[in-house]
Every structure is written in structure tokens, then in C-alpha cells.
Design an enzyme around this catalytic site. Structure first.
Site, short mmCIF file in Angstrom:
data_model
loop_
_atom_site.label_atom_id
_atom_site.label_comp_id
_atom_site.label_asym_id
_atom_site.label_seq_id
_atom_site.Cartn_x
_atom_site.Cartn_y
_atom_site.Cartn_z
CE LYS A 22 -1.65 1.31 4.12
NZ LYS A 22 -1.42 2.78 4.29
CG ASN A 23 2.26 2.59 3.53
OD1 ASN A 23 1.04 2.77 3.14
ND2 ASN A 23 2.78 2.22 4.90
CB CYS A 116 -5.24 10.20 12.02
SG CYS A 116 -3.73 9.56 12.08
NE ARG A 121 0.26 10.39 10.52
CZ ARG A 121 -0.20 9.37 9.82
NH1 ARG A 121 -1.31 9.05 10.12
NH2 ARG A 121 0.48 8.98 8.54
CG ASP A 308 3.00 1.29 9.63
OD1 ASP A 308 3.29 1.49 8.42
OD2 ASP A 308 2.66 2.15 10.65
NE ARG A 400 -7.30 4.28 5.78
CZ ARG A 400 -6.73 5.46 6.25
NH1 ARG A 400 -7.31 6.06 7.11
NH2 ARG A 400 -5.84 6.14 5.42
C1 EPZ Z 1 3.97 6.90 6.31
O1 EPZ Z 1 3.32 7.76 6.94
C2 EPZ Z 1 3.23 5.68 6.45
N1 EPZ Z 1 2.15 5.80 5.33
C3 EPZ Z 1 2.72 5.42 7.76
O2 EPZ Z 1 1.78 4.08 7.53
C4 EPZ Z 1 3.98 5.01 8.71
O3 EPZ Z 1 3.37 4.48 9.79
C5 EPZ Z 1 4.82 6.05 8.67
O4 EPZ Z 1 5.36 6.61 7.37
C6 EPZ Z 1 5.99 5.99 9.41
O5 EPZ Z 1 6.76 4.67 8.71
C7 EPZ Z 1 2.31 5.92 4.11
O6 EPZ Z 1 3.27 5.68 3.71
C8 EPZ Z 1 1.04 5.94 3.13
P1 EPZ Z 1 6.15 10.12 8.53
P2 EPZ Z 1 3.85 9.27 6.90
O7 EPZ Z 1 6.06 11.41 7.82
O8 EPZ Z 1 5.06 9.39 5.81
C9 EPZ Z 1 6.64 13.36 11.87
C10 EPZ Z 1 -0.05 2.59 7.58
O9 EPZ Z 1 -0.57 2.19 8.72
N2 EPZ Z 1 6.47 14.29 10.80
O10 EPZ Z 1 7.16 9.22 8.16
O11 EPZ Z 1 3.14 10.37 7.09
C11 EPZ Z 1 5.01 12.31 12.22
O12 EPZ Z 1 4.47 13.14 13.06
C12 EPZ Z 1 0.53 4.10 7.85
O13 EPZ Z 1 0.28 1.90 6.72
C13 EPZ Z 1 6.86 15.51 11.19
O14 EPZ Z 1 7.17 15.85 12.24
O15 EPZ Z 1 4.86 9.19 8.37
C14 EPZ Z 1 5.87 10.94 12.77
O16 EPZ Z 1 5.99 11.40 13.99
C15 EPZ Z 1 0.17 4.69 9.14
N3 EPZ Z 1 6.78 16.53 10.20
C16 EPZ Z 1 7.22 10.89 11.98
O17 EPZ Z 1 7.35 12.20 11.48
C17 EPZ Z 1 6.28 16.06 8.96
O18 EPZ Z 1 6.32 17.00 8.06
C18 EPZ Z 1 7.25 9.91 11.08
O19 EPZ Z 1 6.14 10.34 9.97
C19 EPZ Z 1 6.01 14.75 8.62
C20 EPZ Z 1 6.34 13.75 9.50
#
Ligand code: EPZ
Length: 422
Positions: A22-23, A116, A121, A308, A400
Site C-alpha cells: 500500500k505504502n 488522525c 500528522r 506499523d 484500507r
Molecule cells: C508513512 O506515513 C506511512 N504511510 C505510515 O503508515 C507509517 O506509519 C509512517 O510512514 C512511518 O513509517 C504511508 O506511507 C502512506 P512520517 P507518513 O512522515 O509519511 C513526523 C500505515 O499504517 N512528521 O514518516 O505520514 C510524524 O508526525 C500508515 O500504513 C513531522 O514531524 O509518516 C511522525 O512522528 C500509518 N513532520 C514521524 O515524523 C512532517 O512534516 C514519521 O512520520 C512529517 C512527519
């Protein structure tokens, strides 16, 4: 709404085929907006989130056809710049159309994704990277409005308080492919899904080096062509089935996964005493033995233990004698599954960003409610292990991210069926 009704206590046995990731599929679908030709994507999983991304592309005027796991995208009909709140709010990953729209059409209006249940996020790193490339970005009534006469290569650090960001890396990398000059992204995400996106962009004609490492280098090109690309297998789906086999004390062969993407998960399961054998890199045999051992788990950016898989690992530790400690370093609030697991007789206590799990002999079946994708998976695993009937409501969360979940579990001997919620 629908629920899953599970008669637990039956060991899972047999072979399960892993679907496309998915990701990886979601940012790759967004990347088609960068091209001047038709893109044919294979091994795309049939998931709600994929359907949402396809709706967003169609709302932008892009032609999308889907047949089984093949999705064909022709972005030349592009007619819009907006990804609406209605769609983006249902799926955060929609935000990664921002980089491609900005790079290709110089303007984009994308709704902020909102929070969420797994936590706030933020998108500050996405916006930091796009501003570094020369975009002017304002926030208007909950939308990000981005414009750029021309994007220019930049040197940008994309690490945040919780480490690297998967989708911020994806967004900025996609935008940089059409920028003038070279972009370097430091503290880039190393997840396999980001590498798969990079491989797809390279096949489109992008010039990218260092994917899979924290330092990405992107040399801007003038245009990108249509592509044929097959999405990598879903390592989180595969890990979920490994945990399910361990929890039900069953014996599974997980087929089609990339074992090298599951290093931390396999390592942790082995530490817990799960019998795992990797056969030629794409078949993983798992046997759940009775006496598992409690472990300490800390979630980290790839190649560390994936957030995840945190809820699924917790479910396993709930039925593992002893005290386990699970610390969530990516989303400190990602513990919506704890209350529901405790309703099934688990003994989990939260202490800040850590959960202390005291394993119990067996879980008791109960009606529980899904709250987010991976928490729901943990509740299904708990239901499979518990004796009696467990009902998991709001199963749309599972749809999802898990393709044909109950069909795959039924072929493995589970008693699970989908019903309308009363
Ligand atoms: C991706 O989300 C995945 N989703 C998530 O999977 C996964 O949990 C996450 O990466 C972490 O591995 C998809 O790829 C569609 P991040 P993403 O930006 O990119 C912080 C699932 O269950 N952050 O890597 O949105 C954030 O709050 C989903 O399949 C900032 O601070 O996650 C988090 O604490 C859930 N500022 C950390 O970084 C930003 O601008 C990692 O988030 C962006 C993120």
C-alpha cells in the site's frame, strides 16, 4: 458499517500470498502526475486507500483504469489543481500529490490532511523541502497553496523530531525530479517503499542516487515519460501474517514477501522464540511454538522495527508469559489498540510512549472496535488467538490496508466472516 466475526482458538496453517505494498502504491500513483505518458502499474493492491488515491487522480482530470491488480494512468487529461479536503482528510497519503502537481503544473492546492487517531500528522517537513526548492507556500482555509515559476535544486535536511519522514521524502524527491539543478536530501527516509518510488521515477527518466540511504541526490530533468512498474510486496502485511501464525501457534508459509525488508521484524520474532526460516528470500516459514519469550521493542525509522508492526507485536506479547515493554518512538500516541486489547483480558499498562505488557495465558473473546488500520489488525490477531467469538466492528479501517483479509485467513483455517453491523 460492517464487522468481522471471528471464532478464535484455531491455529493458522498453510500458505498465504502477500499483496502489493500500500505504502509504495500510493506515492507511485501520485508520481504518475509527473509524466507525459501512460503509466501501467502492476501488483497494485485492491484497497480502500488505493481507491481514494484513484478518486483524487480522477478528480484532477487524470484518466485511470483499473483491472485486477493493474492500474493504468494517463495524466495528459489533467484539468485541475485541487485535492479536496473531503478526499485528503480520509487519507493522509493524498498529501503526496502536492510535490508532483507543483513540479509539473507549477501550482497546487491541497488540503492539509488533519490529524488522525495515531497522533497529530504535521506536514512541516514537506513544506520545508518544497520551499527549499523555491515554492511559495501559503495556508488558506485549511489548504496548502503552493506556486513556483520554476523549481530549483537545493540542499535540504528533512529530519524532524521523530527522525526521517516517509511521505515528506517522497513529496520532495518527486518535486526535485523536474527542478532545475541538483537536489540533495539529507536524513531522507530509507523505507523500501521510498526506494520503490525512486526506482519507478528512475524508470520514468529521473536521475536519482542514494535511495535506501539517508542521503538522496536528485538531478533535475526536463520531463518524465510513462512507465511500466510493478509495486514491491507489502512487508507490513507479511509481518502481520507472521505474527498471526505465532499468536495462533500455527504453521504458515508467507509467499511473495521480500525477506530483506523484514529484517527487524524477523529478528524480533526470533528473539521472542518464534521459529522462522527464510527460503530463497521470498518465502518465509513460521511456526508458533507454545513457549514464547517476552521482548523489548522500540519502533524506529527503517531499518529499525516498523511502527506499523507495533500493534501486532503487542498483541503477540499479550499472550506471551512475562513482561514485555513496547516503546513507540515514531507516533508516541499510537496506542488506541491498548484499551480494546485490555477488554479482551490483556494486561497492558501505558507509561508515556511505552506500553508495559504482562502476558496472560489466553485472551477472552469480546466485541471490540477498530480505530485505525494497524490497531484493527492487532484486534483481529487477538480474536484469532482468543477462545470464543470476537466481533471487530468498523472493519472499514482494515479494508484500507489489508487486501482480501478474511478470504486469506479462511484459506489458512480461520473461522472469520464479515457481517453488517446491527
Ligand atoms: C508513512 O506515513 C506511512 N504511510 C505510515 O503508515 C507509517 O506509519 C509512517 O510512514 C512511518 O513509517 C504511508 O506511507 C502512506 P512520517 P507518513 O512522515 O509519511 C513526523 C500505515 O499504517 N512528521 O514518516 O505520514 C510524524 O508526525 C500508515 O500504513 C513531522 O514531524 O509518516 C511522525 O512522528 C500509518 N513532520 C514521524 O515524523 C512532517 O512534516 C514519521 O512520520 C512529517 C512527519
Amino acid at each position: 458499517m460492517e464487522k468481522l466475526v471471528i471464532e478464535g482458538g484455531r491455529p493458522l496453517r498453510g500458505t498465504v500470498q502477500v499483496s502489493g505494498a500500500k505504502n509504495a502504491a500510493l506515492p507511485i500513483l501520485a508520481a504518475t502526475l509527473l509524466t507525459d505518458g501512460t503509466c501501467e502499474l502492476h501488483n497494485v493492491p485492491a484497497l480502500r486507500d488505493v481507491a481514494t488515491m484513484i478518486r483524487i487522480l480522477r478528480a484532477l482530470g487524470v484518466r485511470v483504469q483499473q483491472s485486477n491488480s493493474t492500474v493504468s494512468v494517463d495524466p495528459r487529461g489533467y484539468a485541475g489543481v485541487e485535492a479536496s479536503y473531503k478526499l485528503v482528510s480520509t487519507m493522509r497519503a493524498s498529501f503526496c500529490v502536492l510535490g508532483p502537481l507543483l513540479a509539473k503544473h507549477r501550482k497546487a492546492r491541497v488540503s492539509l490532511p488533519g490529524g488522525c487517531v495515531i497522533g497529530p500528522r504535521p506536514v512541516d517537513l514537506h513544506l520545508k523541502g518544497l520551499r527549499a526548492l523555491g515554492a511559495s507556500i501559503t495556508i488558506e482555509s485549511g489548504y496548502v497553496v503552493a506556486e513556483a515559476k520554476e523549481l530549483r535544486g537545493a540542499h535540504v535536511f528533512l529530519g524532524g523530531a521523530y527522525g526521517s519522514s516517509v511521505l515528506a521524502t517522497a513529496n520532495v524527491m518527486m518535486a526535485a525530479t523536474l527542478a532545475r539543478g541538483t537536489t540533495v536530501i539529507e536524513n531522507a527516509a530509507c523505507e523500501p517503499e521510498v526506494s520503490d518510488l525512486a526506482d519507478c521515477l528512475i524508470a520514468m527518466g529521473a536521475k536519482i542516487h542514494g535511495h535506501g540511504t539517508p542521503r538522496l541526490e536528485i538531478l533535475g530533468v526536463r520531463e518524465l515519460a510513462g512507465v511500466t512498474h510493478s509495486v514491491i510486496p507489502d512487508r507490513i502485511e507479511a509481518g502481520t501474517y507472521l505474527a498471526a501464525a505465532a499468536m495462533t501457534r500455527g504453521a504458515l508459509t508467507v509467499v511473495g514477501a521480500r525477506a530483506e525488508h523484514l529484517g527487524a521484524v524477523v529478528d524480533k520474532l526470533r528473539e521472542a522464540g518464534v521459529d522462522i526460516t527464510v527460503v530463497n528470500g521470498s518465502q518465509i516459514r513460521v511456526r508458533g511454538r507454545r513457549a514464547l519469550r517476552p521482548v523489548g521493542v522500540t519502533t524506529l525509522p527503517y531499518p529499525g522495527f516498523p511502527t506499523d508492526m507495533q500493534a501486532q507485536m503487542m498483541a503477540l506479547m499479550c499472550v506471551t508469559k512475562g513482561i514485555s515493554v513496547i516503546t513507540e518512538k515514531i507516533y508516541p500516541d499510537r496506542f488506541m489498540h491498548v484499551a480494546e486489547l485490555n477488554r479482551m483480558g490483556a494486561q497492558v499498562m501505558l507509561e508515556g510512549a511505552s506500553a508495559i505488557v504482562k502476558g496472560v495465558q489466553t485472551l477472552s473473546s469480546a466485541p471490540v472496535m477498530a480505530s485505525d488500520l494497524r490497531a484493527s489488525a492487532a484486534l483481529v490477531l487477538a480474536g484469532l488467538a482468543a477462545h470464543g467469538t470476537t466481533e471487530v466492528s468498523r472493519v472499514y479501517h482494515l479494508d484500507r490496508g489489508y487486501e482480501h483479509l478474511e478470504e486469506k485467513l479462511v484459506t489458512l483455517g480461520a473461522s472469520i466472516r464479515r457481517e453488517k453491523e446491527d
